[in-house]
Design a protein around this motif. Structure first.
Motif, PDB file in Angstrom:
ATOM      1  N   GLY A  22     -41.075 -47.494  13.802  1.00 29.86           N
ATOM      2  CA  GLY A  22     -42.365 -46.935  14.432  1.00 29.86           C
ATOM      3  C   GLY A  22     -43.182 -47.776  15.288  1.00 29.86           C
ATOM      4  O   GLY A  22     -43.616 -47.658  16.426  1.00 29.86           O
ATOM      5  N   ALA A  25     -41.248 -48.886  18.520  1.00 28.64           N
ATOM      6  CA  ALA A  25     -41.494 -47.669  19.479  1.00 28.64           C
ATOM      7  C   ALA A  25     -42.551 -47.825  20.249  1.00 28.64           C
ATOM      8  O   ALA A  25     -42.708 -47.546  21.364  1.00 28.64           O
ATOM      9  CB  ALA A  25     -40.968 -46.523  18.960  1.00 28.64           C
ATOM     10  N   GLU A  26     -43.771 -48.006  19.254  1.00 28.12           N
ATOM     11  CA  GLU A  26     -44.916 -47.947  19.912  1.00 28.12           C
ATOM     12  C   GLU A  26     -45.335 -49.155  21.011  1.00 28.12           C
ATOM     13  O   GLU A  26     -45.607 -48.907  21.906  1.00 28.12           O
ATOM     14  CB  GLU A  26     -46.009 -48.065  18.920  1.00 28.12           C
ATOM     15  N   THR A  30     -41.935 -46.062  23.836  1.00 25.84           N
ATOM     16  CA  THR A  30     -40.655 -45.311  23.737  1.00 25.84           C
ATOM     17  C   THR A  30     -40.592 -44.582  22.434  1.00 25.84           C
ATOM     18  O   THR A  30     -41.757 -44.267  21.690  1.00 25.84           O
ATOM     19  CB  THR A  30     -39.522 -45.935  23.977  1.00 25.84           C
ATOM     20  N   THR A  31     -39.419 -43.655  21.836  1.00 28.56           N
ATOM     21  CA  THR A  31     -39.533 -43.240  20.612  1.00 28.56           C
ATOM     22  C   THR A  31     -38.569 -43.994  19.748  1.00 28.56           C
ATOM     23  O   THR A  31     -37.756 -44.814  20.277  1.00 28.56           O
ATOM     24  CB  THR A  31     -39.056 -41.620  20.805  1.00 28.56           C
ATOM     25  N   ALA A  32     -38.781 -43.296  18.777  1.00 26.85           N
ATOM     26  CA  ALA A  32     -37.681 -44.199  17.543  1.00 26.85           C
ATOM     27  C   ALA A  32     -36.529 -43.548  18.023  1.00 26.85           C
ATOM     28  O   ALA A  32     -35.492 -44.290  17.709  1.00 26.85           O
ATOM     29  CB  ALA A  32     -38.185 -43.602  16.148  1.00 26.85           C
ATOM     30  N   GLY A  33     -36.181 -42.441  18.493  1.00 24.51           N
ATOM     31  CA  GLY A  33     -35.090 -41.830  18.888  1.00 24.51           C
ATOM     32  C   GLY A  33     -34.114 -42.573  19.985  1.00 24.51           C
ATOM     33  O   GLY A  33     -33.003 -42.988  19.703  1.00 24.51           O
ATOM     34  N   PHE A  34     -35.165 -43.189  20.942  1.00 28.44           N
ATOM     35  CA  PHE A  34     -34.589 -43.999  22.010  1.00 28.44           C
ATOM     36  C   PHE A  34     -33.929 -45.493  21.080  1.00 28.44           C
ATOM     37  O   PHE A  34     -32.866 -45.860  21.546  1.00 28.44           O
ATOM     38  CB  PHE A  34     -35.612 -44.704  22.758  1.00 28.44           C
ATOM     39  N   ARG A  36     -32.609 -45.626  17.940  1.00 26.74           N
ATOM     40  CA  ARG A  36     -31.624 -45.244  17.479  1.00 26.74           C
ATOM     41  C   ARG A  36     -30.584 -45.370  18.322  1.00 26.74           C
ATOM     42  O   ARG A  36     -29.395 -45.678  18.003  1.00 26.74           O
ATOM     43  CB  ARG A  36     -31.981 -43.923  16.445  1.00 26.74           C
ATOM     44  N   ARG A  68     -34.658 -50.086  28.582  1.00 29.27           N
ATOM     45  CA  ARG A  68     -35.779 -48.824  28.830  1.00 29.27           C
ATOM     46  C   ARG A  68     -35.853 -49.015  30.412  1.00 29.27           C
ATOM     47  O   ARG A  68     -35.905 -48.060  30.902  1.00 29.27           O
ATOM     48  CB  ARG A  68     -36.997 -49.157  27.848  1.00 29.27           C
ATOM     49  N   ASP A  72     -35.410 -45.798  32.767  1.00 32.59           N
ATOM     50  CA  ASP A  72     -36.359 -45.328  33.552  1.00 32.59           C
ATOM     51  C   ASP A  72     -35.807 -45.084  34.675  1.00 32.59           C
ATOM     52  O   ASP A  72     -36.573 -44.409  35.550  1.00 32.59           O
ATOM     53  CB  ASP A  72     -37.495 -45.854  32.979  1.00 32.59           C
TER      54      ASP A  72
END
Length: 113
Positions: A22, A25-26, A30-34, A36, A68, A72
């Motif tokens: 978490g 990602a913060e 981005t997200t935790a899914g990214f 993973r 990322r 992007d």
């Protein structure tokens, strides 16, 4: 905390897994899914805490941030991961080459055959 492994030394270690998924990602926006997905693509393999939670190092966060950037820009995640791996390998090879050059400069040129 043990006397042989002070907290300040661990926090300065680029490979110390200090960040939860978490928080990582913060920090990356981005997200935790990214994160993973990067693990599934085998770009980064987070260490696991005793409870099985993913933990990321600063080095891994730099790698993820580069991936990322590429994603992007429209690069598919699999290609972005391959690019980042190749960039990392090139950087390491250049570092080693520089060490060899410095050592050769200190010892003079290699003997001619």
């Amino acid at each position: 905390m043990t006397a042989g492994n002070p907290l300040s030394a661990r926090l300065d270690d680029d490979d110390y897994p200090a960040y939860t998924i978490g928080r990582a990602a913060e920090m990356l926006g981005t997200t935790a899914g990214f994160l993973r997905a990067l693990g599934e693509a085998r770009l980064i393999t987070p260490l696991r805490s005793g409870g099985g939670h993913r933990r990321y190092s600063r080095y891994q966060l730099r790698i993820a941030a580069r991936a990322r950037e590429l994603v992007d820009q429209g690069t598919p995640i699999e290609a972005a991961c391959r690019i980042v791996i190749l960039e990392d390998q090139l950087e390491e090879a250049q570092r080693i080459n520089g060490e060899y050059r410095r050592a050769a400069g200190e010892n003079g040129p290699p003997p001619q055959q």
